[in-house]
Design a protein around this motif. Structure first.
Motif, short mmCIF file in Angstrom:
data_model
loop_
_atom_site.label_atom_id
_atom_site.label_comp_id
_atom_site.label_asym_id
_atom_site.label_seq_id
_atom_site.Cartn_x
_atom_site.Cartn_y
_atom_site.Cartn_z
N TRP A 1 -111.02 1.06 21.31
CA TRP A 1 -110.89 -0.09 20.43
C TRP A 1 -110.08 0.32 19.21
N HIS B 1 -121.15 -4.08 28.91
CA HIS B 1 -119.97 -3.48 29.51
C HIS B 1 -120.31 -2.90 30.87
N GLN C 1 -110.46 -6.58 21.31
CA GLN C 1 -110.10 -6.00 22.60
C GLN C 1 -110.53 -4.54 22.68
N SER C 2 -111.01 -4.18 23.83
CA SER C 2 -111.23 -2.76 24.16
C SER C 2 -110.68 -2.54 25.57
N HIS C 3 -110.02 -1.41 25.76
CA HIS C 3 -109.36 -1.13 27.03
C HIS C 3 -109.79 0.23 27.56
N PRO D 1 -108.55 -1.60 16.04
CA PRO D 1 -108.47 -2.91 15.39
C PRO D 1 -107.19 -3.15 14.60
N ASN E 1 -113.39 3.83 26.86
CA ASN E 1 -113.06 2.48 26.45
C ASN E 1 -112.68 2.53 24.98
N GLU F 1 -107.14 -10.64 28.89
CA GLU F 1 -107.98 -10.67 27.71
C GLU F 1 -108.54 -12.07 27.47
N SER G 1 -106.36 -7.49 18.20
CA SER G 1 -106.83 -6.23 18.81
C SER G 1 -108.27 -5.90 18.43
N PHE G 2 -108.78 -6.47 17.34
CA PHE G 2 -110.17 -6.19 16.98
C PHE G 2 -111.14 -6.78 18.00
#
Length: 530
Positions: free
Chosen positions: A278, A106, A289-291, A280, A276, A184, A286-287
């Protein structure tokens, strides 16, 4: 080395050290004199302005890029007798340039390690990536041109083509035209192509030589080490093995998402930092993806909960809004890393101009809380805080109104206030809304150039009698440098912090550039709304 040479080195080194120590005040004055000039002519002035594909490029940025390019060209062309040797050296340099690109899973953690902002590290990542691709393409093209036949049934040649093709696809998909519509999908494709290129390069290199395969092993080792360290930090912060995991409560107001994370361990978050996140259970994908989301809550001590104010756009943020509207709001399992990012130092600034557009207010809220708390506790020098907020419609202001009211309630020291709020709304129904006596509401776009020039002149700072201000100023009166009873104006630093659109940021930079000698500092926060 005989004793006389050692004696000469010790005496010469001691003399140079003493000279350097005595020159430090002169060097510091020289830096203070040159810093505004360098900022004005190199950092704040653009060669290429902002466009949809490129820019903005400052003079300093272009100069650094030219030095980097010249260094790579020198390294693969110096002291080579044939184009084949230059090609081999370019291939090795391409692999060396890949090392920082694979330095961690990251970018936020790597930016923190280097002490730079995430946007700066992204620029570094892009520049190094472009250089690695160009060197690899040169290496393959020369090899194809020099050989009478480039048989793809040979594994060495086949994997060379696969590796270069993967790198070129990474570069092509990184263009805004392909990156922005489905970020994504771009991110996962980016990671997959990067892994494919690393494997192909490993298969392309001869196995009987330690170098340049050693550079790939360094990249792999560094990546695994950073994954282990970051994974351990996430497990520790989220309370695994000792506590239950962190949970989130999701609500919505006027189209904005409010999210509160209940931490299992108190977390020290500075103003302007982000995490960041997460979650899920929000949607099927969504599991994966991290924003990054800026933390709007602030406290002197480590916090038991973190508050987020989120703009629903696409993907995960849109799913969060849908989840909140369907009343699926409680006890969502979350994991987060951070806090990441640098906090802007505000303690020593007399006048603070905070400019936000839309959901950029989220990045300004923790600074508001920190400044007003510091002012009430006599920990900061602030005498005026001016928040300028540009919005398209009124909904986001209503959604953020409770958050701003919390800051306004605390700004009551000595039966007065230092916070002024100016809201500029582009919609036509702004006149039908009331925000109280503390916020001025105007139609249209904010005249940020005029506002900044007025703050530089100190026109709106409350002028006080010298007899009524701090002891340091009274000392100046006793020394005869100020007269008792005279009115004061801005005599300290003006800090401009912005979380706004590209047009607002560019306009502010152009104004700040002409006032750097007036002790004006300018910072773009990590979160910038689109």
């Amino acid at each position: 080395m005989d004793i006389s040479q050692a004696y000469a080195i010790v005496i010469g080194g001691s003399f140079f050290l003493i000279l350097l120590i005595n020159s430090l005040p002169l060097i510091a004055r020289l830096v203070r004199y040159l810093s505004p000039l360098i900022s004005k002519h190199l950092i704040y002035r653009y060669i290429l302005h902002r466009h949809w594909l490129l820019g903005p490029w400052s003079r300093a940025g272009v100069l650094v890029q030219l030095i980097y390019i010249a260094g790579n060209i020198f390294c693969f062309s110096f002291w080579v007798s044939t184009i084949s040797q230059a090609s081999l050296r370019a291939g090795t340099l391409s692999i060396i340039n890949l090392i920082p690109l694979f330095a961690g899973p990251h970018l936020s953690a790597l930016a923190d390690l280097l002490g730079v902002t995430l946007s700066t590290f992204r620029q570094i990542h892009r520049s190094v990536g472009v250089m690695a691709v160009l060197l690899a393409v040169f290496h393959v093209l020369v090899a194809v041109a020099l050989r009478p036949s480039f048989a793809l049934h040979l594994p060495q040649n086949l994997f060379a083509v696969i590796g270069v093709s993967s790198l070129c696809c990474v570069l092509l998909l990184s263009l805004p035209l392909f990156r922005r519509p489905a970020y994504e999908l771009f991110l996962r494709t980016h990671h997959a192509l990067a892994a494919l290129s690393a494997y192909a390069i490993w298969r392309h290199l001869p196995s009987d030589k330690l170098f340049p395969r050693c550079y790939l092993y360094i990249s792999a080792g560094l990546f695994l080490f950073m994954c282990t360290v970051q994974g351990g930090i996430i497990i520790y912060q989220n309370g695994f093995f000792r506590y239950s995991c962190a949970r989130a409560h999701i609500t919505h107001e006027y189209g904005a998402v409010r999210l509160r994370i209940q931490c299992q361990k108190p977390l020290d978050v500075k103003a302007g930092q982000y995490i960041n996140l997460w979650i899920p259970s929000v949607s099927f994908w969504s599991f994966m993806q991290s924003h990054p989301f800026v933390v709007i809550s602030w406290a002197e001590k480590p916090q038991d909960h973190l508050d987020l104010f989120i703009e629903p756009r696409r993907g995960l943020t849109r799913e969060l809004l849908s989840h909140a509207m369907n009343r699926h709001a409680t006890n969502h399992l979350v994991l987060f890393s951070g806090p990441h990012g640098k906090s802007v130092p505000v303690d020593d600034c007399e006048n603070i101009l905070m400019v936000a557009s839309g959901f950029g207010i989220a990045a300004q809220l923790p600074y508001l809380k920190q400044l007003i708390h510091g002012y009430n506790a006599h920990e900061v020098r602030a005498r005026r805080i001016h928040l300028v907020w540009q919005v398209r419609d009124i909904d986001v202001t209503i959604a953020a109104q409770p958050l701003l009211n919390g800051a306004l309630k605390e700004d009551t020291l000595d039966d007065g206030w230092i916070l002024a709020i100016s809201i500029y709304c582009e919609s036509s129904d702004i006149r039908n809304k009331s925000f109280g006596k503390r916020a001025n509401v105007y139609p249209g776009k904010a005249p940020v150039r005029d506002i900044l020039q007025a703050e530089v002149a100190g026109e709106h700072i409350e002028k006080k009698l010298v007899d009524n201000i701090d002891w340091d100023t009274k000392a100046l009166v006793e020394e005869g440098k100020l007269e008792s009873g005279r009115l004061t104006r801005r005599d300290g630093r003006l800090l401009v912090i912005v979380s706004g659109t590209e047009d607002i940021r560019d306009e502010l930079r152009s104004v700040v550039r002409d006032h750097l000698r007036d002790e004006v500092s300018f910072f773009e926060l990590d979160y910038q709304p689109s």
